[in-house]
Design a protein around this motif. Structure first.
Motif, PDB file in Angstrom:
ATOM      1  N   ALA A 132       0.827  -1.211   0.000  1.00  0.00           N
ATOM      2  CA  ALA A 132       0.000   0.000   0.000  1.00  0.00           C
ATOM      3  C   ALA A 132       0.859   1.258   0.000  1.00  0.00           C
ATOM      4  O   ALA A 132       0.549   2.250  -0.677  1.00  0.00           O
ATOM      5  CB  ALA A 132      -0.925  -0.009   1.218  1.00  0.00           C
ATOM      6  N   VAL A 133       1.984   1.225   0.775  1.00  0.00           N
ATOM      7  CA  VAL A 133       2.874   2.392   0.820  1.00  0.00           C
ATOM      8  C   VAL A 133       3.510   2.631  -0.541  1.00  0.00           C
ATOM      9  O   VAL A 133       3.637   3.786  -1.000  1.00  0.00           O
ATOM     10  CB  VAL A 133       3.950   2.189   1.904  1.00  0.00           C
ATOM     11  N   LEU A 134       3.900   1.573  -1.236  1.00  0.00           N
ATOM     12  CA  LEU A 134       4.582   1.711  -2.524  1.00  0.00           C
ATOM     13  C   LEU A 134       3.654   2.228  -3.623  1.00  0.00           C
ATOM     14  O   LEU A 134       4.093   2.952  -4.520  1.00  0.00           O
ATOM     15  CB  LEU A 134       5.184   0.362  -2.935  1.00  0.00           C
ATOM     16  N   VAL A 135       2.352   1.845  -3.575  1.00  0.00           N
ATOM     17  CA  VAL A 135       1.440   2.287  -4.641  1.00  0.00           C
ATOM     18  C   VAL A 135       0.792   3.635  -4.314  1.00  0.00           C
ATOM     19  O   VAL A 135       0.168   4.253  -5.181  1.00  0.00           O
ATOM     20  CB  VAL A 135       0.330   1.246  -4.893  1.00  0.00           C
ATOM     21  N   GLU A 136       0.927   4.092  -3.063  1.00  0.00           N
ATOM     22  CA  GLU A 136       0.326   5.372  -2.689  1.00  0.00           C
ATOM     23  C   GLU A 136       1.004   6.515  -3.452  1.00  0.00           C
ATOM     24  O   GLU A 136       2.230   6.616  -3.501  1.00  0.00           O
ATOM     25  CB  GLU A 136       0.457   5.607  -1.178  1.00  0.00           C
ATOM     26  N   GLY A 137       0.198   7.353  -4.054  1.00  0.00           N
ATOM     27  CA  GLY A 137       0.717   8.508  -4.784  1.00  0.00           C
ATOM     28  C   GLY A 137       0.979   8.256  -6.244  1.00  0.00           C
ATOM     29  O   GLY A 137       1.215   9.215  -6.998  1.00  0.00           O
TER      30      GLY A 137
END
Length: 687
Positions: A132-137
């Motif tokens: 989720a952190v990697l795909v955020e943004g």
């Protein structure tokens, strides 16, 4: 502005400080427990079942709330998948843990499968958060519904894979060391790896500055609890130790944090939706009110246009019918002179019916409220009382009139004849609404406001059957009637409407089926105050009737006509120039005037009249129709003749004309057709 999704909410400084403070407090608690981590406690296998069931419910509820959002960024969907994975793994852990459900043994698989499930559970959750952190943004791409649900499919497949792996291998089997079972090397190092993944996820959240978002702030706390708990539990070396039990408590707290965050988010969302609904309801009410106002305005405009069209038709009909009535009146006077007293009865019948026809033509001119009223100062209480007395003969013994007059009724400027006709129409309608008899109530009162009297209201009330809703919209429509053929013309209420409008007032109707009808004439004092009355066309030319065959009281001469009638009385032998484009009217009027002893020269239009004067005609009196062809009407002809001979006396006659009012304002007496010789002589100052 749409309310943001939970994954898009910005974290406040207080939220960030609270999450960091709780994380530090948790680590401090772990530090306190650390020296005693391996302390064995009582063996309670069912605690694992209770713990797993609680975690499953919390995580699955969290997943459901996250996945129910209308707009789901990819990070949102991945976080939801993480909680679906955690909830399903909690269920699987309960089924695989020996003694969690059954007293001995696991529900499914070997008793060693629980350790593998626990390690993959604790390592898998932070992996999903890392995703989720990697795909955020990253830019959102248009994708199919199946692709948008990919994280959910991955979570389910991962749980299935762990289940089958746990059944095929005993790699995480417990080692027996004395009375206590010890974790295998796979379990120990797997737990450490899971803790490292959680720490890495926390670091990435901070490095990518996602700690400014509320959900990621609290995920840092959840990951801190996951890392500390899995490390401490494994460090204790086996099950049912102080660290093992402590880890279950930390897990419950960590899982509940995001559920509480979502609950607060949805509470705010519900409040926001309630406020939005309130705003929308207010706007909808305003819109509905505006629609009603628009519909009402459109209905009034359509009614006004219809009444204007009918009024124009009525004006034309009135002009033509009054010309016809003038011929009949003139010829009737001539025949009466020839036949003498033998024809009195027949003449009276004809005159009575002429008056009825004249009353109808008057109503035709009033349909659109276009005709100017011959307004005169009226003492309203006296006028209403006289009208009631004149109407009583039209009512039989079954009907009584209840008259209620307020003591403070002001004087008004109204056309007395039109007021009498209007009240007569309303009272006879009230009579017809009560075929078995009853009381007709007539009330006159003043509508008072804090600033003083604002309007005078004349109300006629009956206790009949009332007006049906489908009929209500048409009651003022000309020629519309619900009475039997021969009982009504459909012009009564149209006259009432026209009179009220032309007098600056309005008509209000309140009718209830089975209870009766109340008709109210409302005259604003500002519109009908004394002194505002304008002289109009005189009714001296005829004796108007009220439509019931009863002669109405004459309204008298206007000021302009009174001056003309008394300044220079006409004498027999004087020359009258008679101008009228209607041959029959002109011939009848010429004979009528000749019978009165006058020398009459007739012309069919203004051009012929001016030509006669050019040829040497010197008239003493000009009697001219107002409406004539040729581009020069009677008013303009009077101006031209007065310019040549100022001493010529002028009388204008009309069946109906919009310019009659302007003629009166210029000082020319105006006589309404049909007129008889006596009426004309009174205007000319003799008789």
């Amino acid at each position: 502005m749409p309310y943001p999704e939970v994954v898009e909410e910005v974290a406040s400084r207080s939220q960030l400080r609270l999450a960091i403070g709780l994380s530090l407090l948790l680590l401090a608690f772990v530090a306190i427990v650390f020296p005693h981590a391996a302390q064995p406690l009582i063996v309670l296998p069912h605690v694992s079942g209770m713990y797993g069931a609680a975690i499953a419910m919390i995580d699955l509820a969290t997943f459901w709330l996250l996945i129910s959002a209308s707009h789901q960024p990819r990070s949102h969907a991945v976080i939801a998948a993480a909680y679906l994975y955690g909830g399903l793994m909690a269920v699987l852990h309960v089924l695989c843990f020996p003694g969690a459900v059954f007293i001995e043994g696991a529900v499914i698989g070997s008793s060693h499968a629980a350790s593998l499930v626990f390690i993959t559970w604790r390592a898998g959750f932070p992996l999903f958060i890392l995703w989720a952190v990697l795909v955020e943004g990253l830019p959102e791409r248009t994708q199919s519904a199946a692709a948008s649900r990919m994280p959910t499919f991955v979570a389910v497949l991962a749980v299935a894979a762990v289940f089958f792996a746990a059944q095929w291998t005993d790699v995480a089997a417990m080692d027996t060391a004395g009375p206590q079972q010890r974790f295998s090397a796979f379990t120990v190092y797997g737990s450490y790896i899971a803790a490292i993944i959680a720490v890495v996820a926390i670091g990435l959240i901070w490095l990518r500055e996602l700690h400014h978002r509320s959900i990621f702030v609290w995920l840092m706390f959840v990951l801190t609890a996951e890392a500390a708990g899995v490390w401490l539990s494994t460090y204790s070396g086996g099950r049912y130790t102080l660290a093992w039990y402590t880890t279950r408590v930390e897990g419950l707290v960590a899982s509940a944090v995001l559920l509480l965050l979502l609950a607060q988010h949805f509470r705010r969302l519900q409040r926001h939706l309630a406020e939005t609904v309130g705003v929308l309801k207010a706007r909808t009410d305003d819109l509905q009110a505006e629609i009603h106002r628009r519909e009402s305005a459109e209905a009034k405009l359509a009614q006004a246009k219809k009444m204007e069209a009918v009024g124009q038709l009525g004006a034309g009909l009135s002009h033509d019918l009054n010309n016809i009535l003038q011929v009949i009146t003139g010829r009737l006077s001539i025949l009466h002179r020839r036949a003498g007293a033998l024809a009195d009865a027949d003449v009276e019948v004809i005159r009575r019916n002429v008056r009825k026809a004249e009353a109808m033509t008057r109503q035709l001119t009033l349909l659109s409220g276009r005709r100017r009223m011959n307004a005169q100062p009226l003492h309203l209480a006296t006028a209403v009382t006289d009208i009631v007395d004149s109407v009583r003969p039209l009512l039989d013994g079954r009907y009584s009139v209840k008259l209620d007059l307020a003591p403070d009724l002001p004087d008004l400027a109204l056309d007395p004849l039109e007021l009498e006709i209007a009240l007569t129409n309303l009272m006879t309608n009230a009579r017809d609404a009560m075929p078995d008899g009853g009381v007709i109530e007539l009330r006159a009162n003043v509508d008072a406001t804090p600033d003083g009297p604002s309007a005078v209201m004349l109300t006629v009330k009956d206790r009949g059957a009332g007006i049906r809703p489908e009929v209500m919209e048409r009651i003022f429509e000309p020629f519309f009637t619900t009475k039997e053929p021969g009982k009504g013309t459909g012009l009564g209420l149209a006259q009432v409407y026209g009179f009220a409008k032309a007098s600056g007032g309005q008509v209000e109707v309140d009718s209830r089926l089975g209870q009766g009808t109340r008709m109210t004439l409302v005259f604003p004092l500002a519109a009908v105050a004394i002194g505002a009355a304008a002289s109009g066309v005189t009714e001296e030319g005829g004796s108007a009737a009220d439509g019931q065959g009863r002669k109405a009281r004459p309204s008298g001469l206007g000021p302009a006509m009174a001056g003309a009638a008394t300044s220079s009385p006409i004498q027999a032998g004087e020359v009258i120039l008679l101008v009228d484009d209607n041959d029959d009217v002109r011939d009848a009027s010429q004979q009528l005037l000749a019978a009165g002893g006058f020398a009459v020269r007739a012309a069919q239009d203004a051009h012929e009249a001016l030509r006669l004067m050019d040829e040497g005609l010197v008239p003493d009196v000009l009697i001219s129709d107002i409406v004539m062809p040729g581009g020069v009407n009677g008013v303009e002809l009077a101006r031209r003749i007065k310019a040549r001979r100022p001493d010529v006396r002028v009388v204008l006659v009309t069946g109906y004309s919009d310019v009659a009012q302007s003629a009166s304002e210029e000082g020319y007496p105006v006589v309404r057709k049909p007129y008889d010789l006596a009426s004309l002589l009174s205007v000319l100052g003799r008789g």
